[in-house]
Design a protein around this motif. Sequence first.
Motif, PDB file in Angstrom:
ATOM      1  N   GLU A 178      13.440   1.187 -13.185  1.00 13.88           N
ATOM      2  CA  GLU A 178      13.771   2.416 -12.457  1.00 13.88           C
ATOM      3  C   GLU A 178      15.255   2.419 -12.086  1.00 13.88           C
ATOM      4  OE1 GLU A 178       9.366   2.994 -10.405  1.00 13.88           O
ATOM      5  OE2 GLU A 178      10.980   2.054  -9.245  1.00 13.88           O
ATOM      6  N   PRO A 179      16.106   2.989 -12.949  1.00 17.43           N
ATOM      7  CA  PRO A 179      17.545   3.032 -12.650  1.00 17.43           C
ATOM      8  C   PRO A 179      17.883   4.169 -11.688  1.00 17.43           C
ATOM      9  CG  PRO A 179      17.069   3.228 -15.022  1.00 17.43           C
ATOM     10  CD  PRO A 179      15.814   3.502 -14.279  1.00 17.43           C
ATOM     11  N   GLY A 180      18.943   3.953 -10.915  1.00 18.26           N
ATOM     12  CA  GLY A 180      19.580   5.070 -10.242  1.00 18.26           C
ATOM     13  C   GLY A 180      20.465   5.805 -11.229  1.00 18.26           C
ATOM     14  N   ALA A 181      21.127   6.848 -10.773  1.00 20.65           N
ATOM     15  CA  ALA A 181      22.029   7.603 -11.643  1.00 20.65           C
ATOM     16  C   ALA A 181      23.112   6.687 -12.197  1.00 20.65           C
ATOM     17  CB  ALA A 181      22.666   8.751 -10.869  1.00 20.65           C
ATOM     18  N   MET A 182      23.393   6.831 -13.480  1.00 21.18           N
ATOM     19  CA  MET A 182      24.393   6.004 -14.152  1.00 21.18           C
ATOM     20  C   MET A 182      25.371   6.898 -14.918  1.00 21.18           C
ATOM     21  SD  MET A 182      23.562   2.605 -13.949  1.00 21.18           S
ATOM     22  CE  MET A 182      22.133   1.624 -13.416  1.00 21.18           C
ATOM     23  N   PRO A 183      26.640   6.499 -15.017  1.00 22.11           N
ATOM     24  CA  PRO A 183      27.622   7.295 -15.763  1.00 22.11           C
ATOM     25  C   PRO A 183      27.492   7.064 -17.262  1.00 22.11           C
ATOM     26  CG  PRO A 183      28.680   5.353 -14.867  1.00 22.11           C
ATOM     27  CD  PRO A 183      27.253   5.328 -14.374  1.00 22.11           C
ATOM     28  N   HIS A 254      22.801   0.537  -7.301  1.00 20.01           N
ATOM     29  CA  HIS A 254      23.835   0.019  -6.406  1.00 20.01           C
ATOM     30  C   HIS A 254      24.426   1.140  -5.549  1.00 20.01           C
ATOM     31  CE1 HIS A 254      24.028  -4.010  -8.273  1.00 20.01           C
ATOM     32  NE2 HIS A 254      23.689  -3.356  -9.369  1.00 20.01           N
ATOM     33  N   THR A 255      23.668   2.237  -5.398  1.00 18.41           N
ATOM     34  CA  THR A 255      24.167   3.370  -4.615  1.00 18.41           C
ATOM     35  C   THR A 255      23.592   3.399  -3.206  1.00 18.41           C
ATOM     36  OG1 THR A 255      22.393   4.915  -5.270  1.00 18.41           O
ATOM     37  CG2 THR A 255      24.311   4.720  -6.747  1.00 18.41           C
ATOM     38  N   GLY A 256      22.672   2.502  -2.901  1.00 19.56           N
ATOM     39  CA  GLY A 256      22.064   2.473  -1.584  1.00 19.56           C
ATOM     40  C   GLY A 256      20.681   3.073  -1.521  1.00 19.56           C
ATOM     41  N   VAL A 257      20.264   3.743  -2.595  1.00 18.33           N
ATOM     42  CA  VAL A 257      18.933   4.354  -2.617  1.00 18.33           C
ATOM     43  C   VAL A 257      17.862   3.323  -2.983  1.00 18.33           C
ATOM     44  CG1 VAL A 257      17.517   6.183  -3.658  1.00 18.33           C
ATOM     45  CG2 VAL A 257      19.954   6.569  -3.240  1.00 18.33           C
TER      46      VAL A 257
END
Length: 289
Positions: A178-183, A254-257
């Motif tokens: 489950e990834p967070g948003a990635m560039p 690594h965004t805090g979510v």
Amino acid sequence: MAKVFITGIAGGFGKPTALALLDRGNAVAGSVRSRAGRNADTVAELEAAGARVVEMDVTDTASTEAGVAEAIAALGGLDVLFNNAGIGSYGIQELMSPEEMGRVFDVNVTGVQRVMRAALPHMRAQGHGTVLYTSSLIGRIATPFYGTYSASKWALEAIVECYRSELSGFGIESCIIEPGAMPTAFFDGMVAPNDPDREVGYGDFAQVPAMSAAGLAQMLDATPDQRPERIAEAVAALLDMPFGKKPFRTVVDHTGVGPQIERYNELLHDVTRTVFTNFGIAQMLDLNA
């Protein structure tokens, strides 16, 4: 050495994962919709590194069956399947046409089902296997303007919950990432609604999705650890773990979510085990730590 097949191998998560696994001595094959066009340079790089690349369209059953068979033949078997191919969507939910929604689900949900139906007979026959899936943090919660994409990942999580239990008796373990948003270039190919007549009804609010997307881009620029390589590292770490001892869900963020989603996942894990225990089928969860 594991024999690994990655769908969407030329994508933002697929390429770094393939290269990382090749560096670790694994045999890797992967799929792309087309070897030509924008994928040509990436395909050439992957093949130079030792990957086998097959053309396969997960929205077409015949193409998927042929592509999976070709990959298994090229690898000489299949130990690990990484269901990674996917498509994004973004925009005000009402503006998303049924056809646009259907396109997203055809890749993210039905496409996975096509791949599973093509690959599972081989894995069941050999009596072991590992299946990984790319989900998303917003496959656990829903945020504005991602309704269609979130719905597709919620649906993916549901079918993987079932695959996890139904395949355990055949020695096939399941893991969701489950990834967070990635560039990644993922954002460039997202399905966006095109319904100007309805959009007028939203007035100034119609400008908010673009403002929100710009804010996300700025946040990602300011978060250097939030990169696709983190997915490759997570996959490699999972495959290093003993069979049957891998976590069912792995959050990569690594965004805090991420910590909030992990808390949610832990609660759902406890609820699921309690329900399965009450029905006398808790052993169907034993192939995950």
